[in-house]
Write a protein that holds these residues in place. Structure first.
Motif, mmCIF file in Angstrom:
data_model
loop_
_atom_site.group_PDB
_atom_site.id
_atom_site.type_symbol
_atom_site.label_atom_id
_atom_site.label_comp_id
_atom_site.label_asym_id
_atom_site.label_seq_id
_atom_site.Cartn_x
_atom_site.Cartn_y
_atom_site.Cartn_z
ATOM 1 N N ALA A 79 0.848 -1.188 0.000
ATOM 2 C CA ALA A 79 0.000 0.000 0.000
ATOM 3 C C ALA A 79 0.885 1.240 0.000
ATOM 4 O O ALA A 79 1.939 1.266 0.629
ATOM 5 C CB ALA A 79 -0.902 0.010 1.235
ATOM 6 N N SER A 80 0.422 2.266 -0.694
ATOM 7 C CA SER A 80 1.166 3.526 -0.696
ATOM 8 C C SER A 80 0.916 4.250 0.628
ATOM 9 O O SER A 80 0.014 3.890 1.391
ATOM 10 C CB SER A 80 0.729 4.399 -1.867
ATOM 11 O OG SER A 80 -0.594 4.856 -1.655
ATOM 12 N N LEU A 81 1.694 5.284 0.883
ATOM 13 C CA LEU A 81 1.508 6.060 2.104
ATOM 14 C C LEU A 81 0.124 6.701 2.124
ATOM 15 O O LEU A 81 -0.548 6.706 3.154
ATOM 16 C CB LEU A 81 2.593 7.131 2.230
ATOM 17 C CG LEU A 81 2.489 8.056 3.439
ATOM 18 C CD1 LEU A 81 2.559 7.263 4.734
ATOM 19 C CD2 LEU A 81 3.576 9.113 3.392
ATOM 20 N N GLY A 82 -0.325 7.215 0.995
ATOM 21 C CA GLY A 82 -1.657 7.823 0.923
ATOM 22 C C GLY A 82 -2.758 6.828 1.218
ATOM 23 O O GLY A 82 -3.736 7.146 1.908
ATOM 24 N N GLN A 83 -2.627 5.608 0.703
ATOM 25 C CA GLN A 83 -3.618 4.572 0.977
ATOM 26 C C GLN A 83 -3.614 4.189 2.453
ATOM 27 O O GLN A 83 -4.668 3.991 3.050
ATOM 28 C CB GLN A 83 -3.353 3.343 0.125
ATOM 29 C CG GLN A 83 -3.661 3.551 -1.334
ATOM 30 C CD GLN A 83 -3.208 2.381 -2.185
ATOM 31 O OE1 GLN A 83 -2.168 1.770 -1.914
ATOM 32 N NE2 GLN A 83 -3.973 2.082 -3.216
ATOM 33 N N CYS A 84 -2.436 4.097 3.036
ATOM 34 C CA CYS A 84 -2.333 3.733 4.448
ATOM 35 C C CYS A 84 -2.959 4.803 5.340
ATOM 36 O O CYS A 84 -3.756 4.493 6.224
ATOM 37 C CB CYS A 84 -0.868 3.510 4.820
ATOM 38 S SG CYS A 84 -0.610 2.964 6.512
ATOM 39 N N LEU A 85 -2.629 6.076 5.093
ATOM 40 C CA LEU A 85 -3.198 7.149 5.904
ATOM 41 C C LEU A 85 -4.698 7.286 5.660
ATOM 42 O O LEU A 85 -5.459 7.562 6.595
ATOM 43 C CB LEU A 85 -2.483 8.471 5.614
ATOM 44 C CG LEU A 85 -1.015 8.527 6.025
ATOM 45 C CD1 LEU A 85 -0.428 9.877 5.659
ATOM 46 C CD2 LEU A 85 -0.826 8.232 7.499
ATOM 47 N N GLY A 86 -5.141 7.079 4.422
ATOM 48 C CA GLY A 86 -6.571 7.089 4.132
ATOM 49 C C GLY A 86 -7.296 5.965 4.852
ATOM 50 O O GLY A 86 -8.409 6.150 5.353
ATOM 51 N N TRP A 87 -6.673 4.809 4.924
ATOM 52 C CA TRP A 87 -7.254 3.671 5.638
ATOM 53 C C TRP A 87 -7.381 3.975 7.128
ATOM 54 O O TRP A 87 -8.416 3.711 7.730
ATOM 55 C CB TRP A 87 -6.378 2.440 5.411
ATOM 56 C CG TRP A 87 -6.831 1.221 6.124
ATOM 57 C CD1 TRP A 87 -7.826 0.368 5.749
ATOM 58 C CD2 TRP A 87 -6.315 0.707 7.361
ATOM 59 N NE1 TRP A 87 -7.945 -0.644 6.669
ATOM 60 C CE2 TRP A 87 -7.025 -0.458 7.665
ATOM 61 C CE3 TRP A 87 -5.307 1.128 8.221
ATOM 62 C CZ2 TRP A 87 -6.777 -1.206 8.806
ATOM 63 C CZ3 TRP A 87 -5.060 0.376 9.349
ATOM 64 C CH2 TRP A 87 -5.786 -0.772 9.634
#
Length: 92
Positions: free
Chosen positions: A41-49
């Motif tokens: 997962a990208s950083l954006g996906q992780c923080l969005g999650w």
């Protein structure tokens, strides 16, 4: 958040804004140590999650004010499919 009363939405966004100052650094460290290589997962996906699950948790805690939850918990297996992103305006 169309079916949430305005007072509950304001309360939810205020609490979320304060908690994001904790969740974003924790999410960044978690991404560096685990989710980056384990879940692809990208950083954006992780923080969005992390943000989506924070909102789902807050809606459950504020169940008295929000009768129907609009955001459901997202399992970690679906992190790489998350399109939600945390913006700088979210922190205000």
């Amino acid at each position: 958040m169309n079916n949430i009363p305005p007072e509950a939405a304001l309360l939810l966004l205020t609490i979320r804004g304060f908690l994001l100052w904790l969740v974003i650094p924790i999410g960044f460290v978690a991404w560096l140590t685990y989710f980056w290589w384990a879940r692809s997962a990208s950083l954006g996906q992780c923080l969005g999650w992390f943000d989506l699950n924070l909102v789902a948790l807050l809606q459950r805690l504020l169940k008295r004010f929000i009768p129907r939850a609009t955001v459901r918990r997202v399992p970690s297996q679906q992190m790489s499919a998350v399109t939600h992103r945390v913006t700088s305006m979210s922190l205000l």
